[in-house]
Design an enzyme around this catalytic site. Structure first.
Site, PDB file in Angstrom:
ATOM      1  N   HIS A  82      -3.654   7.156   2.398  1.00 13.24           N
ATOM      2  CA  HIS A  82      -4.032   5.816   1.946  1.00 13.24           C
ATOM      3  C   HIS A  82      -5.371   5.463   2.602  1.00 13.24           C
ATOM      4  O   HIS A  82      -5.591   5.728   3.782  1.00 13.24           O
ATOM      5  CB  HIS A  82      -2.943   4.827   2.346  1.00 13.24           C
ATOM      6  CG  HIS A  82      -3.323   3.414   2.111  1.00 13.24           C
ATOM      7  ND1 HIS A  82      -3.915   2.981   0.940  1.00 13.24           N
ATOM      8  CD2 HIS A  82      -3.205   2.305   2.906  1.00 13.24           C
ATOM      9  CE1 HIS A  82      -4.148   1.679   1.029  1.00 13.24           C
ATOM     10  NE2 HIS A  82      -3.734   1.256   2.204  1.00 13.24           N
ATOM     11  N   ASN A 131     -10.165  -0.547   0.360  1.00 16.08           N
ATOM     12  CA  ASN A 131      -8.698  -0.381   0.315  1.00 16.08           C
ATOM     13  C   ASN A 131      -8.190  -0.962  -1.008  1.00 16.08           C
ATOM     14  O   ASN A 131      -8.202  -2.176  -1.210  1.00 16.08           O
ATOM     15  CB  ASN A 131      -8.080  -1.113   1.511  1.00 16.08           C
ATOM     16  CG  ASN A 131      -6.564  -1.039   1.530  1.00 16.08           C
ATOM     17  OD1 ASN A 131      -5.934  -0.593   0.576  1.00 16.08           O
ATOM     18  ND2 ASN A 131      -5.978  -1.487   2.623  1.00 16.08           N
ATOM     19  N   CYS A 153       0.810  -1.226   0.000  1.00 16.23           N
ATOM     20  CA  CYS A 153       0.000   0.000   0.000  1.00 16.23           C
ATOM     21  C   CYS A 153       0.839   1.270   0.000  1.00 16.23           C
ATOM     22  O   CYS A 153       0.309   2.354  -0.249  1.00 16.23           O
ATOM     23  CB  CYS A 153      -0.938   0.014   1.196  1.00 16.23           C
ATOM     24  SG  CYS A 153      -2.047  -1.375   1.205  1.00 16.23           S
TER      25      CYS A 153
HETATM   26  N1  ACO Z   1     -17.859  -8.448  10.537  1.00 11.93           N
HETATM   27  C1  ACO Z   1     -18.183  -8.660  11.825  1.00 11.93           C
HETATM   28  N2  ACO Z   1     -17.275  -8.906  12.770  1.00 11.93           N
HETATM   29  C2  ACO Z   1     -15.979  -8.910  12.421  1.00 11.93           C
HETATM   30  C3  ACO Z   1     -15.573  -8.692  11.101  1.00 11.93           C
HETATM   31  C4  ACO Z   1     -16.562  -8.446  10.140  1.00 11.93           C
HETATM   32  N3  ACO Z   1     -16.277  -8.212   8.851  1.00 11.93           N
HETATM   33  N4  ACO Z   1     -14.223  -8.757  11.055  1.00 11.93           N
HETATM   34  C5  ACO Z   1     -13.801  -9.024  12.299  1.00 11.93           C
HETATM   35  N5  ACO Z   1     -14.875  -9.131  13.121  1.00 11.93           N
HETATM   36  C6  ACO Z   1     -14.884  -9.407  14.552  1.00 11.93           C
HETATM   37  C7  ACO Z   1     -13.652 -10.137  15.034  1.00 11.93           C
HETATM   38  O1  ACO Z   1     -13.756 -11.521  14.798  1.00 11.93           O
HETATM   39  C8  ACO Z   1     -13.665  -9.793  16.491  1.00 11.93           C
HETATM   40  O2  ACO Z   1     -14.550 -10.642  17.144  1.00 11.93           O
HETATM   41  P1  ACO Z   1     -14.186 -11.232  18.607  1.00 11.93           P
HETATM   42  O3  ACO Z   1     -14.086 -10.016  19.490  1.00 11.93           O
HETATM   43  O4  ACO Z   1     -15.346 -12.117  18.899  1.00 11.93           O
HETATM   44  O5  ACO Z   1     -12.867 -11.924  18.452  1.00 11.93           O
HETATM   45  C9  ACO Z   1     -14.251  -8.388  16.540  1.00 11.93           C
HETATM   46  O6  ACO Z   1     -14.902  -8.204  15.274  1.00 11.93           O
HETATM   47  C10 ACO Z   1     -13.223  -7.317  16.712  1.00 11.93           C
HETATM   48  O7  ACO Z   1     -12.117  -7.597  15.850  1.00 11.93           O
HETATM   49  P2  ACO Z   1     -10.905  -6.628  15.708  1.00 11.93           P
HETATM   50  O8  ACO Z   1      -9.916  -7.230  14.772  1.00 11.93           O
HETATM   51  O9  ACO Z   1     -10.415  -6.183  17.052  1.00 11.93           O
HETATM   52  O10 ACO Z   1     -11.659  -5.384  15.019  1.00 11.93           O
HETATM   53  P3  ACO Z   1     -11.068  -4.002  14.676  1.00 11.93           P
HETATM   54  O11 ACO Z   1     -11.890  -2.948  15.270  1.00 11.93           O
HETATM   55  O12 ACO Z   1      -9.577  -3.965  14.912  1.00 11.93           O
HETATM   56  O13 ACO Z   1     -11.313  -3.926  13.105  1.00 11.93           O
HETATM   57  C11 ACO Z   1     -10.059  -4.155  11.099  1.00 11.93           C
HETATM   58  C12 ACO Z   1     -10.720  -4.887  12.251  1.00 11.93           C
HETATM   59  C13 ACO Z   1     -11.126  -3.411  10.332  1.00 11.93           C
HETATM   60  C14 ACO Z   1      -9.390  -5.205  10.218  1.00 11.93           C
HETATM   61  C15 ACO Z   1      -9.001  -3.186  11.669  1.00 11.93           C
HETATM   62  O14 ACO Z   1      -8.188  -3.845  12.574  1.00 11.93           O
HETATM   63  C16 ACO Z   1      -8.134  -2.565  10.616  1.00 11.93           C
HETATM   64  O15 ACO Z   1      -8.592  -1.796   9.805  1.00 11.93           O
HETATM   65  N6  ACO Z   1      -6.837  -2.877  10.663  1.00 11.93           N
HETATM   66  C17 ACO Z   1      -5.914  -2.284   9.716  1.00 11.93           C
HETATM   67  C18 ACO Z   1      -6.027  -3.003   8.427  1.00 11.93           C
HETATM   68  C19 ACO Z   1      -5.235  -2.257   7.392  1.00 11.93           C
HETATM   69  O16 ACO Z   1      -5.058  -1.072   7.453  1.00 11.93           O
HETATM   70  N7  ACO Z   1      -4.695  -2.970   6.460  1.00 11.93           N
HETATM   71  C20 ACO Z   1      -3.899  -2.235   5.517  1.00 11.93           C
HETATM   72  C21 ACO Z   1      -3.377  -3.110   4.635  1.00 11.93           C
HETATM   73  S1  ACO Z   1      -2.415  -2.212   3.543  1.00 11.93           S
HETATM   74  C22 ACO Z   1      -1.630  -3.308   2.496  1.00 11.93           C
HETATM   75  O17 ACO Z   1      -0.446  -3.262   2.382  1.00 11.93           O
HETATM   76  C23 ACO Z   1      -2.418  -4.358   1.809  1.00 11.93           C
END
Ligand code: ACO
Length: 329
Positions: A254, A284, A115
């Site tokens: 980003h 994304n 990214c």
């Molecule tokens: N729908 C419903 N529930 C979900 C989903 C979903 N799509 N995805 C995860 N959950 C659940 C999890 O299982 C978890 O449940 P649990 O508490 O029973 O274990 C709960 O939601 C909370 O999960 P978290 O991972 O703590 O949720 P968070 O608020 O951190 O959001 C997310 C997850 C959106 C992935 C976030 O962590 C994020 O955006 N991280 C950064 C990702 C990113 O920026 N990636 C960039 C990549 S760039 C590249 O190089 C490709």
């Protein structure tokens, strides 16, 4: 006349026709429009059709940028495609795009830093132009992340979209490139990676069963890293440009998560109207997200001559970067 500066003279973007909404995921995943919207800010993303590849999207964005600039592909000296979803392991997708545009015997290469690809590409391309090596460079961020998604993993399937954004950089008397900060920490690749398909782990039956040819991500760790690095990289790029937060007119971050963007914008004291956010429409799109947002902003007339933009991103590597850029109309 010295042409040791650089400016952007063309922008273009393209996203595939097929739209996948949050509600669509509800049909096969334990998720909801409400969860996805509040946790990420995403509503829709565009995914390619079968048979469509990254160079197809890159080509459309590049054509739009050429049209915007009133140029022909033959006017461009070098083509760079930032991508982690190339058409092939090799040749580089940039070679394919240059050929399809009808550019003959030009330099062409891909840049792979997930990214952060557009930020790294903008820095490299600006350097090549400011040093006098090339006069015009086409820089494209293009991805088909839907091809490496696990549709059954609700934590990643909802996050990523496909698309391409392109800019044409040209030598200029005044310099738009004000300063940059790039960084990487490869000590924990497994935080965000595709394990198999390179020279360390082949794609074999076991890898396919373990879905090792698809994206794996530790979302929470990446989230924390992202907020920290967006802020640190922006501060460092501004310091190199001898500017302060108050000089910034527009932040083009980003588009990985609206909450990450909000946290960075809060620290940088940027009000909403100074932060470009199109995550609801595209999700994304990795290296494509910043050039798509830039192209949309320029085409909507949102950027005036002389304004200072900060481009900032982070991604797999882990990697990060920011560029301070003075827009020249
Ligand atoms: N729908 C419903 N529930 C979900 C989903 C979903 N799509 N995805 C995860 N959950 C659940 C999890 O299982 C978890 O449940 P649990 O508490 O029973 O274990 C709960 O939601 C909370 O999960 P978290 O991972 O703590 O949720 P968070 O608020 O951190 O959001 C997310 C997850 C959106 C992935 C976030 O962590 C994020 O955006 N991280 C950064 C990702 C990113 O920026 N990636 C960039 C990549 S760039 C590249 O190089 C490709």
């Amino acid at each position: 006349m010295s042409l040791r500066g650089v400016k952007i003279v063309g922008v273009g973007h393209y996203a595939p026709e097929r739209v996948v909404t949050n509600a669509d995921f509800e049909r096969w995943l334990d998720t909801s429009d409400e969860w996805i919207t509040t946790r990420t800010g995403m509503k829709r993303r565009h995914w390619v059709a079968n048979g469509e590849a990254t160079s197809d999207l890159a080509l459309r964005a590049a054509q739009a940028a050429l049209e915007f600039a009133g140029m022909d592909a033959a006017d461009v000296d070098c083509f760079i495609v930032a991508t982690v979803t190339p058409d092939y392991a090799f040749p580089a997708t940039a070679c394919l795009v240059a050929a399809r545009l009808g550019a003959k015997d030009r330099a062409a290469f891909d840049l792979s830093i997930a990214c952060s690809g557009f930020i790294y590409g903008l820095t490299v391309a600006s350097g090549l132009i400011r040093s006098g090596i090339y006069r015009r460079i086409m820089l494209i961020g293009a991805e088909t992340l839907s091809k490496i998604l696990d549709p059954a993993d609700r934590a990643t399937a909802i996050l990523f979209g496909d698309g391409a954004g392109a800019v044409i950089l040209e030598a200029a008397e005044t310099d738009s490139f004000l300063g940059a900060e790039l960084g990487a920490d490869g000590s924990k690749p497994e935080l965000l990676y595709v394990r198999a398909g390179g020279s360390r782990h082949r794609i074999d039956r076991a890898a396919l069963d373990a879905k090792e040819d698809l994206i794996h991500m530790h979302g929470r760790e990446v989230f924390k890293f992202a907020v920290h690095k967006m802020i640190a990289a922006t501060d460092a790029a501004l310091a190199r440009a001898q500017l302060t937060k108050a000089d910034v007119t527009l932040l083009i971050p980003h588009q990985a998560n609206k909450r990450i963007i909000d946290a960075a914008a809060r620290y940088l004291e940027m009000p909403d109207h100074k932060v470009v956010v199109n995550i609801a429409e595209y999700g994304n799109t990795s290296a494509a997200s910043i050039p798509i947002a830039l192209s949309e902003s320029v085409r909507a007339g949102k950027i005036a001559d002389g304004e200072v933009i900060v481009f900032v991103g982070f991604g797999g590597g882990l990697s990060w970067g920011a560029v301070a850029w003075r827009w020249a109309a």
